[in-house]
Write a protein that holds these residues in place. Structure first.
Motif, PDB file in Angstrom:
ATOM      1  N   LEU A 194      61.264  -8.443 -20.566  1.00 58.33           N
ATOM      2  CA  LEU A 194      59.996  -7.819 -20.190  1.00 58.33           C
ATOM      3  C   LEU A 194      60.183  -6.312 -20.074  1.00 58.33           C
ATOM      4  O   LEU A 194      61.145  -5.837 -19.469  1.00 58.33           O
ATOM      5  N   LEU A 195      59.243  -5.569 -20.663  1.00 59.96           N
ATOM      6  CA  LEU A 195      59.214  -4.111 -20.549  1.00 59.96           C
ATOM      7  C   LEU A 195      57.886  -3.711 -19.925  1.00 59.96           C
ATOM      8  O   LEU A 195      56.827  -4.103 -20.409  1.00 59.96           O
ATOM      9  N   ILE A 196      57.941  -2.943 -18.843  1.00 58.27           N
ATOM     10  CA  ILE A 196      56.731  -2.430 -18.201  1.00 58.27           C
ATOM     11  C   ILE A 196      56.598  -0.955 -18.549  1.00 58.27           C
ATOM     12  O   ILE A 196      57.509  -0.161 -18.283  1.00 58.27           O
ATOM     13  N   ILE A 197      55.476  -0.584 -19.152  1.00 58.46           N
ATOM     14  CA  ILE A 197      55.210   0.801 -19.535  1.00 58.46           C
ATOM     15  C   ILE A 197      54.070   1.343 -18.683  1.00 58.46           C
ATOM     16  O   ILE A 197      52.981   0.761 -18.658  1.00 58.46           O
ATOM     17  N   GLY A 198      54.322   2.432 -17.971  1.00 52.04           N
ATOM     18  CA  GLY A 198      53.268   3.125 -17.248  1.00 52.04           C
ATOM     19  C   GLY A 198      52.680   4.193 -18.154  1.00 52.04           C
ATOM     20  O   GLY A 198      53.365   5.168 -18.483  1.00 52.04           O
ATOM     21  N   SER A 199      51.442   4.012 -18.583  1.00 50.54           N
ATOM     22  CA  SER A 199      50.837   4.936 -19.545  1.00 50.54           C
ATOM     23  C   SER A 199      50.042   6.046 -18.834  1.00 50.54           C
ATOM     24  O   SER A 199      49.784   5.978 -17.642  1.00 50.54           O
ATOM     25  N   LYS A 200      49.668   7.041 -19.612  1.00 47.24           N
ATOM     26  CA  LYS A 200      48.869   8.185 -19.163  1.00 47.24           C
ATOM     27  C   LYS A 200      49.547   8.957 -18.029  1.00 47.24           C
ATOM     28  O   LYS A 200      48.924   9.333 -17.034  1.00 47.24           O
ATOM     29  N   TYR A 201      50.851   9.199 -18.216  1.00 45.89           N
ATOM     30  CA  TYR A 201      51.593   9.960 -17.200  1.00 45.89           C
ATOM     31  C   TYR A 201      51.062  11.384 -17.082  1.00 45.89           C
ATOM     32  O   TYR A 201      51.174  11.995 -16.010  1.00 45.89           O
ATOM     33  N   ASP A 202      50.473  11.915 -18.147  1.00 42.46           N
ATOM     34  CA  ASP A 202      49.923  13.271 -18.098  1.00 42.46           C
ATOM     35  C   ASP A 202      48.824  13.398 -17.052  1.00 42.46           C
ATOM     36  O   ASP A 202      48.645  14.472 -16.457  1.00 42.46           O
ATOM     37  N   LEU A 203      48.083  12.322 -16.798  1.00 40.33           N
ATOM     38  CA  LEU A 203      47.069  12.324 -15.742  1.00 40.33           C
ATOM     39  C   LEU A 203      47.685  11.978 -14.388  1.00 40.33           C
ATOM     40  O   LEU A 203      47.320  12.545 -13.365  1.00 40.33           O
ATOM     41  N   PHE A 204      48.623  11.071 -14.413  1.00 35.11           N
ATOM     42  CA  PHE A 204      49.265  10.605 -13.182  1.00 35.11           C
ATOM     43  C   PHE A 204      50.055  11.709 -12.491  1.00 35.11           C
ATOM     44  O   PHE A 204      50.114  11.759 -11.249  1.00 35.11           O
ATOM     45  N   GLN A 205      50.644  12.610 -13.254  1.00 34.88           N
ATOM     46  CA  GLN A 205      51.485  13.656 -12.655  1.00 34.88           C
ATOM     47  C   GLN A 205      50.685  14.638 -11.800  1.00 34.88           C
ATOM     48  O   GLN A 205      51.266  15.388 -11.009  1.00 34.88           O
ATOM     49  N   ASP A 206      49.361  14.641 -11.935  1.00 29.12           N
ATOM     50  CA  ASP A 206      48.527  15.516 -11.128  1.00 29.12           C
ATOM     51  C   ASP A 206      48.103  14.873  -9.810  1.00 29.12           C
ATOM     52  O   ASP A 206      47.405  15.499  -9.004  1.00 29.12           O
ATOM     53  N   PHE A 207      48.503  13.633  -9.576  1.00 26.96           N
ATOM     54  CA  PHE A 207      48.174  12.948  -8.326  1.00 26.96           C
ATOM     55  C   PHE A 207      48.917  13.584  -7.159  1.00 26.96           C
ATOM     56  O   PHE A 207      49.923  14.282  -7.340  1.00 26.96           O
ATOM     57  N   SER A 209      51.502  13.881  -4.301  1.00 27.46           N
ATOM     58  CA  SER A 209      52.909  13.451  -4.376  1.00 27.46           C
ATOM     59  C   SER A 209      53.162  12.152  -3.608  1.00 27.46           C
ATOM     60  O   SER A 209      53.953  11.308  -4.056  1.00 27.46           O
ATOM     61  N   ASP A 210      52.503  11.982  -2.458  1.00 27.04           N
ATOM     62  CA  ASP A 210      52.701  10.749  -1.684  1.00 27.04           C
ATOM     63  C   ASP A 210      52.176   9.536  -2.444  1.00 27.04           C
ATOM     64  O   ASP A 210      52.789   8.459  -2.424  1.00 27.04           O
ATOM     65  N   LYS A 211      51.038   9.700  -3.124  1.00 25.14           N
ATOM     66  CA  LYS A 211      50.478   8.582  -3.885  1.00 25.14           C
ATOM     67  C   LYS A 211      51.339   8.282  -5.108  1.00 25.14           C
ATOM     68  O   LYS A 211      51.518   7.114  -5.476  1.00 25.14           O
ATOM     69  N   ARG A 212      51.870   9.320  -5.732  1.00 21.49           N
ATOM     70  CA  ARG A 212      52.771   9.089  -6.858  1.00 21.49           C
ATOM     71  C   ARG A 212      53.997   8.307  -6.414  1.00 21.49           C
ATOM     72  O   ARG A 212      54.479   7.433  -7.130  1.00 21.49           O
ATOM     73  N   LYS A 213      54.474   8.629  -5.229  1.00 19.48           N
ATOM     74  CA  LYS A 213      55.659   7.955  -4.711  1.00 19.48           C
ATOM     75  C   LYS A 213      55.384   6.469  -4.478  1.00 19.48           C
ATOM     76  O   LYS A 213      56.229   5.617  -4.790  1.00 19.48           O
ATOM     77  N   VAL A 214      54.202   6.160  -3.956  1.00 18.67           N
ATOM     78  CA  VAL A 214      53.857   4.758  -3.704  1.00 18.67           C
ATOM     79  C   VAL A 214      53.813   3.978  -5.019  1.00 18.67           C
ATOM     80  O   VAL A 214      54.386   2.883  -5.132  1.00 18.67           O
ATOM     81  N   VAL A 215      53.148   4.537  -6.036  1.00 19.76           N
ATOM     82  CA  VAL A 215      53.046   3.861  -7.323  1.00 19.76           C
ATOM     83  C   VAL A 215      54.428   3.706  -7.965  1.00 19.76           C
ATOM     84  O   VAL A 215      54.790   2.628  -8.453  1.00 19.76           O
ATOM     85  N   SER A 216      55.212   4.772  -7.942  1.00 18.56           N
ATOM     86  CA  SER A 216      56.523   4.752  -8.590  1.00 18.56           C
ATOM     87  C   SER A 216      57.459   3.744  -7.929  1.00 18.56           C
ATOM     88  O   SER A 216      58.112   2.935  -8.614  1.00 18.56           O
ATOM     89  N   LYS A 217      57.536   3.760  -6.598  1.00 18.18           N
ATOM     90  CA  LYS A 217      58.434   2.840  -5.909  1.00 18.18           C
ATOM     91  C   LYS A 217      57.983   1.392  -6.077  1.00 18.18           C
ATOM     92  O   LYS A 217      58.808   0.487  -6.227  1.00 18.18           O
ATOM     93  N   SER A 263      65.248   7.926 -12.039  1.00 18.31           N
ATOM     94  CA  SER A 263      64.573   7.219 -10.954  1.00 18.31           C
ATOM     95  C   SER A 263      63.932   8.171  -9.949  1.00 18.31           C
ATOM     96  O   SER A 263      63.419   7.735  -8.923  1.00 18.31           O
ATOM     97  N   ASP A 264      63.936   9.464 -10.253  1.00 19.65           N
ATOM     98  CA  ASP A 264      63.323  10.469  -9.389  1.00 19.65           C
ATOM     99  C   ASP A 264      61.802  10.324  -9.463  1.00 19.65           C
ATOM    100  O   ASP A 264      61.214  10.450 -10.539  1.00 19.65           O
ATOM    101  N   PRO A 265      61.112  10.054  -8.326  1.00 22.47           N
ATOM    102  CA  PRO A 265      59.658   9.853  -8.347  1.00 22.47           C
ATOM    103  C   PRO A 265      58.866  11.091  -8.748  1.00 22.47           C
ATOM    104  O   PRO A 265      57.677  10.993  -9.057  1.00 22.47           O
ATOM    105  N   THR A 266      59.508  12.260  -8.747  1.00 18.51           N
ATOM    106  CA  THR A 266      58.810  13.474  -9.174  1.00 18.51           C
ATOM    107  C   THR A 266      58.860  13.644 -10.691  1.00 18.51           C
ATOM    108  O   THR A 266      58.286  14.591 -11.225  1.00 18.51           O
ATOM    109  N   LYS A 267      59.562  12.719 -11.377  1.00 23.58           N
ATOM    110  CA  LYS A 267      59.690  12.778 -12.836  1.00 23.58           C
ATOM    111  C   LYS A 267      59.277  11.436 -13.443  1.00 23.58           C
ATOM    112  O   LYS A 267      59.182  10.431 -12.735  1.00 23.58           O
ATOM    113  N   PRO A 268      59.045  11.408 -14.749  1.00 22.88           N
ATOM    114  CA  PRO A 268      58.717  10.129 -15.383  1.00 22.88           C
ATOM    115  C   PRO A 268      59.881   9.144 -15.257  1.00 22.88           C
ATOM    116  O   PRO A 268      61.011   9.476 -15.600  1.00 22.88           O
TER     117      PRO A 268
END
Length: 365
Positions: A194-207, A209-217, A263-268
């Motif tokens: 199984l491969l999980i791909i998170g798409s539209k990172y260009d939009l997600f990176q503007d979220f 930081s705390d919300k990005r961390k929740v999604v990433s973790k 695995s850095d949540p501030t990066k893809p």
């Protein structure tokens, strides 16, 4: 002339593919002449509605063509030569459209013929976190239920058929993790790669930081729980698409997926299966949530409750596609459409006449 049943051709095709996959027959190139056999794999893509599945697939296949919305379930294929004057490996590619609304169609690409070489790609739209968990949960559950049904049928077939080759092919379809896989006793591996791909990172990176961390973790936890690979991507980034393509090519053609791990949540995120652990992921980000107040049945349920506190989920169970494809201008056929209008009018007239006759019958009674 003897009557031929309607499914005979399908049975012959299925038997031919099965023969090639299990190394049987004289046409697979694996005979006494020492020729190379053609590798055939199946990749099934599913995920968020309008999440970029088709575009990502076309980019991974190096096809320079505009993407169109997937109506229901579409098939294509990819080929790759191993070298000069060598057979081309084939990847059978299925794409499920409609998000979760057509999840019952998983029974078509997930079949007894495909399971021995099947991989699944789940594409989740990072820009819509409020629909992410529901989409992931329903689609993975639908695929897993179908896989278990197919494996069960295969095992029953073993009891009625003899032959070492048949038994080996069925057993080899089941996914087995290496003994040194992190948290091997605590996870629930998906039945096939199984491969999980998170798409539209260009939009997600503007979220935030705390919300990005929740999604990433959360996605790291889900990927590790299912022994899956995880990669964030954007069709606007050649670098990210290149890394995504390496993961895709690994599943479709058996190529090296690369050794990059981020695995850095501030990066893809780029985390191949087996390169993460629950210790590295840590506990759910619960700065505003008291974990003791959440009545979770297991770790996955706990992560779900924490995630839904931050991102209340949209109701995906009733998101059926209500549009009539016959009225879609993309599929316009003037002569057929004109006949359809005429038949609709005749049907309406019949309904009105029938209603009148029933009313008259009631009055006579």
């Amino acid at each position: 002339m003897p009557r031929i049943s309607s499914d005979t051709l399908w049975e012959l095709a299925a038997a031919e593919v099965h023969s090639r996959e299990t190394g049987g027959g004289e046409e697979d190139g694996g005979g006494e002449d020492g020729g190379e056999s053609v590798s055939e794999r199946t990749v099934f893509l599913m995920g968020s509605k309008a999440g970029g599945k088709t575009t990502i697939l076309l980019r991974c296949l190096d096809r320079d063509e505009p993407s169109k919305p997937t109506l229901a379930l579409e098939y294509t294929f990819g080929r790759r030569a191993r070298g000069h004057n060598t057979p081309k490996d084939i990847a059978h590619l299925w794409e499920l459209g409609g998000g979760t609304s057509l999840s019952d169609l998983v029974q078509i690409p997930i079949s007894p013929v495909s399971i021995r070489s099947l991989s699944v790609i789940l594409i989740l739209d990072l820009s819509k976190p409020n629909a992410l968990w529901g989409t992931m949960e329903k689609l993975l559950q639908a695929a897993q239920d179908q896989l278990e049904k197919v494996f069960s049928l295969a095992q029953q077939g073993q009891k009625t058929k003899s032959g070492t080759k048949h038994q080996t092919s069925v057993h080899s379809a089941a996914r087995v993790l290496p003994k040194d896989f992190p948290d091997r006793e605590l996870i629930s591996p998906f039945p096939v790669p199984l491969l999980i791909i998170g798409s539209k990172y260009d939009l997600f990176q503007d979220f935030d930081s705390d919300k990005r961390k929740v999604v990433s973790k959360t996605l790291r936890f889900i990927a590790h729980y299912y022994a899956a690979s995880l990669v964030f991507t954007s069709i606007k980034s050649e670098s990210l698409m290149s890394k995504t393509k390496s993961f895709f090519s690994h599943l479709a053609f058996g190529l090296d997926r690369g050794k990059t791990v981020t695995s850095d949540p501030t990066k893809p995120l780029i985390i191949p299966a087996g390169f993460d652990s629950f210790t590295q992921i840590g506990s759910p980000p619960t700065s505003d949530v008291d974990i003791t107040s959440l009545h979770a049945k297991n770790p996955k349920d706990l992560w779900k409750k924490v995630y839904e506190r931050v991102f209340p989920q949209e109701n995906t169970s009733e998101q059926r596609e209500l549009k009539d494809p016959a009225k879609d201008p993309r599929y316009s056929e003037p002569q057929i459409d004109a006949m359809r209008v005429q038949k609709d009018q005749e049907l309406d007239q019949y309904k009105r006449n029938a209603a009148k006759s029933w009313k008259g019958l009631e009055l006579d009674t």
